[in-house]
Design a protein around this motif. Sequence first.
Motif, PDB file in Angstrom:
ATOM      1  N   UNK A   1       4.087   1.502  -0.998  1.00  0.00           N
ATOM      2  CA  UNK A   1       4.745   1.721  -2.147  1.00  0.00           C
ATOM      3  C   UNK A   1       3.759   2.264  -3.368  1.00  0.00           C
ATOM      4  N   UNK A   2       2.634   1.480  -3.371  1.00  0.00           N
ATOM      5  CA  UNK A   2       1.783   2.036  -4.209  1.00  0.00           C
ATOM      6  C   UNK A   2       1.651   3.609  -4.160  1.00  0.00           C
TER       7      UNK A   2
ATOM      8  N   UNK B   1       9.396  10.211   5.171  1.00  0.00           N
ATOM      9  CA  UNK B   1       7.953  10.469   5.444  1.00  0.00           C
ATOM     10  C   UNK B   1       7.276   9.041   5.628  1.00  0.00           C
TER      11      UNK B   1
ATOM     12  N   UNK C   1       0.797  -1.007   0.035  1.00  0.00           N
ATOM     13  CA  UNK C   1      -0.136   0.001  -0.011  1.00  0.00           C
ATOM     14  C   UNK C   1       0.888   1.279  -0.012  1.00  0.00           C
TER      15      UNK C   1
ATOM     16  N   UNK D   1      -7.049  -3.267  -2.140  1.00  0.00           N
ATOM     17  CA  UNK D   1      -7.048  -4.591  -1.656  1.00  0.00           C
ATOM     18  C   UNK D   1      -8.278  -4.920  -0.870  1.00  0.00           C
TER      19      UNK D   1
ATOM     20  N   UNK E   1       3.544   5.776  -3.078  1.00  0.00           N
ATOM     21  CA  UNK E   1       4.680   6.371  -3.355  1.00  0.00           C
ATOM     22  C   UNK E   1       5.191   7.071  -1.814  1.00  0.00           C
ATOM     23  N   UNK E   2       4.959   6.320  -0.719  1.00  0.00           N
ATOM     24  CA  UNK E   2       5.683   6.836   0.585  1.00  0.00           C
ATOM     25  C   UNK E   2       6.806   6.359   0.645  1.00  0.00           C
TER      26      UNK E   2
ATOM     27  N   UNK F   1       2.353  11.913  -0.481  1.00  0.00           N
ATOM     28  CA  UNK F   1       2.599  10.814   0.277  1.00  0.00           C
ATOM     29  C   UNK F   1       3.367  11.156   1.712  1.00  0.00           C
ATOM     30  N   UNK F   2       3.692  12.509   1.734  1.00  0.00           N
ATOM     31  CA  UNK F   2       4.324  12.927   3.073  1.00  0.00           C
ATOM     32  C   UNK F   2       3.359  13.580   3.914  1.00  0.00           C
TER      33      UNK F   2
ATOM     34  N   UNK G   1      -6.094  10.327  -6.124  1.00  0.00           N
ATOM     35  CA  UNK G   1      -4.795  10.036  -7.134  1.00  0.00           C
ATOM     36  C   UNK G   1      -5.113  10.101  -8.705  1.00  0.00           C
TER      37      UNK G   1
ATOM     38  N   UNK H   1      -3.013  11.099   1.712  1.00  0.00           N
ATOM     39  CA  UNK H   1      -1.883  10.331   1.295  1.00  0.00           C
ATOM     40  C   UNK H   1      -2.088  10.269  -0.391  1.00  0.00           C
ATOM     41  N   UNK H   2      -3.264  10.113  -0.790  1.00  0.00           N
ATOM     42  CA  UNK H   2      -3.444  10.179  -2.255  1.00  0.00           C
ATOM     43  C   UNK H   2      -2.790  11.475  -3.045  1.00  0.00           C
TER      44      UNK H   2
ATOM     45  N   UNK I   1       3.730  -5.008  -7.917  1.00  0.00           N
ATOM     46  CA  UNK I   1       4.287  -5.595  -6.737  1.00  0.00           C
ATOM     47  C   UNK I   1       4.954  -7.258  -6.899  1.00  0.00           C
TER      48      UNK I   1
ATOM     49  N   UNK J   1      -6.690  -1.580   3.670  1.00  0.00           N
ATOM     50  CA  UNK J   1      -6.505  -0.138   2.623  1.00  0.00           C
ATOM     51  C   UNK J   1      -6.111   0.844   3.395  1.00  0.00           C
TER      52      UNK J   1
ATOM     53  N   UNK K   1      -9.496   8.048  -1.740  1.00  0.00           N
ATOM     54  CA  UNK K   1      -7.997   8.289  -1.985  1.00  0.00           C
ATOM     55  C   UNK K   1      -7.767   7.895  -3.423  1.00  0.00           C
TER      56      UNK K   1
ATOM     57  N   UNK L   1       8.272   1.628 -10.982  1.00  0.00           N
ATOM     58  CA  UNK L   1       7.823   0.980  -9.609  1.00  0.00           C
ATOM     59  C   UNK L   1       6.605   1.219  -9.229  1.00  0.00           C
ATOM     60  N   UNK L   2       5.614   0.646  -8.203  1.00  0.00           N
ATOM     61  CA  UNK L   2       4.435   0.543  -8.041  1.00  0.00           C
ATOM     62  C   UNK L   2       3.858   1.989  -8.080  1.00  0.00           C
ATOM     63  N   UNK L   3       4.691   2.909  -7.459  1.00  0.00           N
ATOM     64  CA  UNK L   3       3.960   4.254  -7.380  1.00  0.00           C
ATOM     65  C   UNK L   3       4.061   5.301  -8.604  1.00  0.00           C
TER      66      UNK L   3
ATOM     67  N   UNK M   1       7.878   8.313   9.430  1.00  0.00           N
ATOM     68  CA  UNK M   1       7.274   9.131  10.211  1.00  0.00           C
ATOM     69  C   UNK M   1       5.743   8.718  10.237  1.00  0.00           C
ATOM     70  N   UNK M   2       5.353   8.262   8.857  1.00  0.00           N
ATOM     71  CA  UNK M   2       3.688   8.284   8.818  1.00  0.00           C
ATOM     72  C   UNK M   2       3.320   6.899   9.126  1.00  0.00           C
TER      73      UNK M   2
END
Lengths: 511, 230
Positions: free
Chosen positions: A419-420, A427, A417, B76, A422-423, B97-98, B145, B93-94, B48, B80, B141, B66-68, A430-431
């Motif tokens: 990685x998907x 961060x 989740x 899922x 982009x975290x 991501x930070x 995105x 987060x959508x 994945x 989720x 979310x 990569x996935x993102x 932290x998150x």
Amino acid sequence: MSAPVKAFGITAILIVVLLVFAPIVALLTRTGVEDIPAATWPAIRFTLLQATLSALISVTLAIPLAKALARRRFWGRSVMVSLLGAPFLLPSIVAVLGLLAIWGRSGIFSDGLAYFGLGPLDIYGLEGVLLAHVFFNLPLATRMLLQGWQAIPSEHFRLAAQLDLAPRARFVLLEMPVLRGAVPSALLVIFMLCMSSFAVALALGGGPKSSTIELAIYQALRFEFDLAGAAQLATVQLVIGLAAAALAFRFGTDTLFGGSLEQPYQNWDKRRWPRLMDASILLLVVLFIGLPLIAILLNGVTGLMAGFPAGLGLAWSISVGIALVSAALALALALSLAHMIEASSSGTRIELVVMLLLATSPFVIGTGLFILINPFASPFELALPITALVNAALSLPLMLRIIRPALGRVDRNYGSLASGLGMRGWSRFRLLTWPQIKPELGFATGLAAALSMGDLGVITLFAPPDIQTLPLMMYRQMGSYQMDAAAGSALILVASSFALFYLFDKGGRHA
Amino acid sequence: MLELDNVVIEQGDFRFNADLKISPKQSVAILGPSGGGKSTLLLALAGFISHTGQIRWQGQDISALSPSERPISMLFQENNLFPHLTISQNVGLGIRPDLKLTKADRSLVETALKRVGLENRGQDLPRTLSGGQRQRAALARALLRGKPLLLLDEPFAALGPALRREMLDLVEEIRAEQQATLLLVTHNPEDAQHIASECVFVDQNKANIPVATDDFFTNPPPEFESYVGS
């Protein structure tokens, strides 16, 4: 693997590798491997003898105890399981004081014997070392075996009850397989712990007949300033430690932490004899563990009422400072390494190097550092930072065992989740990671802080006369027969250790 | 157009093949027995698990992304949401991501929550929401995105029939608004008939080419009949 994980991980690995191998190199350059002087043989013999006996006695007693705990439900069972965890956090020197109050020359048993015109007991020497080691390790062995029992499927017990298996058949079918797995690793872990339990040997051993290798290192460094001799002894200690670690790696199952000890299994056996047996075993163990703890508490209160020992405040601040610094350092190292291990394909190899820290006893690391530092600076002036560093190294393997599985769990549950989405990097930590593994981090940091607070090890090698930690101060008070002062310091020490553990553990689970 | 060109996924003894094209801006149901590879297919699409062959979206190879980085949002079956973050944070987060959200970002989160019927729940933790509401939050979310491919791995399997239809309708509305392509893994033929224009049957470690939903159910493959047991 992201760049920060790599940077932190590699730094941590470098520190660990330095801590493991620098002392070894320092020792090997100082000593020839060929000749072990005749005078050190008694120390080697005694070390092996006491560690072997301690392991055998602890595990032998743990078998009926674990069995009794596994199959009985009784009021206070969970209290008793917690009581079994207490000696692990109890500073060794405090435990020694408690044991002396019960078993010592002027302890309650000697008083009782005097009533019959016998005694007094004298536990200095092998008996005392064994007593203290069983006090520490019987609970540990019991917890390890209990986890084995817990792993037996409940259907098997139901089947045994349905078939009305005789006790012997039941033992062979159900319990033997568990013991075969758990006993060897329990023996080896306890052997290793007793090999390097310096404080117990310092307080209860000594003299030519019952000196351990570490005690001989201490004497060589402190009283004779014989670096070559100390290096030689440390090398012997290292070799034995590595051999035991290799065996543990070969036979060990990882049962130290984890698993639940909460639920007893349903027992359908209503016969009276086994019940009476179990009850007496449990009672004896409660007394064996509980009486010294009560003595520490009562004598401590009496001691403190007689007046606060001079210098207590300073020693306490130094100890708390060392505990916090070493816990923070251990936490930073453990987190970096855990990330690296999870992310890297050579993770198990990294973990193996860390586990080597267990085999290299603190004394070996300390001796090595002493020899390394000596040409450049006075080791005595660096007593406190070195103690903090070595204590951190000691807690590291334990912390890693707690933190790494937690990190793995977070990756399994939420890795895709995150990685998907982009975290990544800071961060993500932290998150996601931090909030998720905070309970484990708090628990592990609490353990590290408490263990460091109570440790009486390398500080004895380095401390100048005017600087002392609380355990060292307590030891010095015992040495000069200020028993009230020692009892008072002991209570403050044990209260501080438990408080540190409690605060971190609690902080991790709430906030 | 989503193209799977000779995609092979190998995991131990398990080997899965997919060679098919899916036209954009529609809903596709992925049907088939358990263990046939439905989820595996989605996991490979989302990046994945690794595979050989090529996955192309609008002509561009995305296999190495990569996935993102992929143009994909995936829901899922469970987990989720991060249990320790509020609903707003989870949805936020959508966008970032930070979670360094601007005021404008936060109002976007509010709008998305409103869109899925979760207004005023932003400050709650996921555990205080029902299973359906949690999936709504995850959907909010995905909405933010704004990825052109939406992969759903049985996200409503744990919900009752009425609620499930309601959720499917919501998904279909959102998909249509966003002009996105939806791939929905489901066990339930009704789900497919409810929203999918095409069906992909996955069985015996192979993904078959998509068939129009009406044709699929009037003239189902024999393996599908033995799967539903009719």
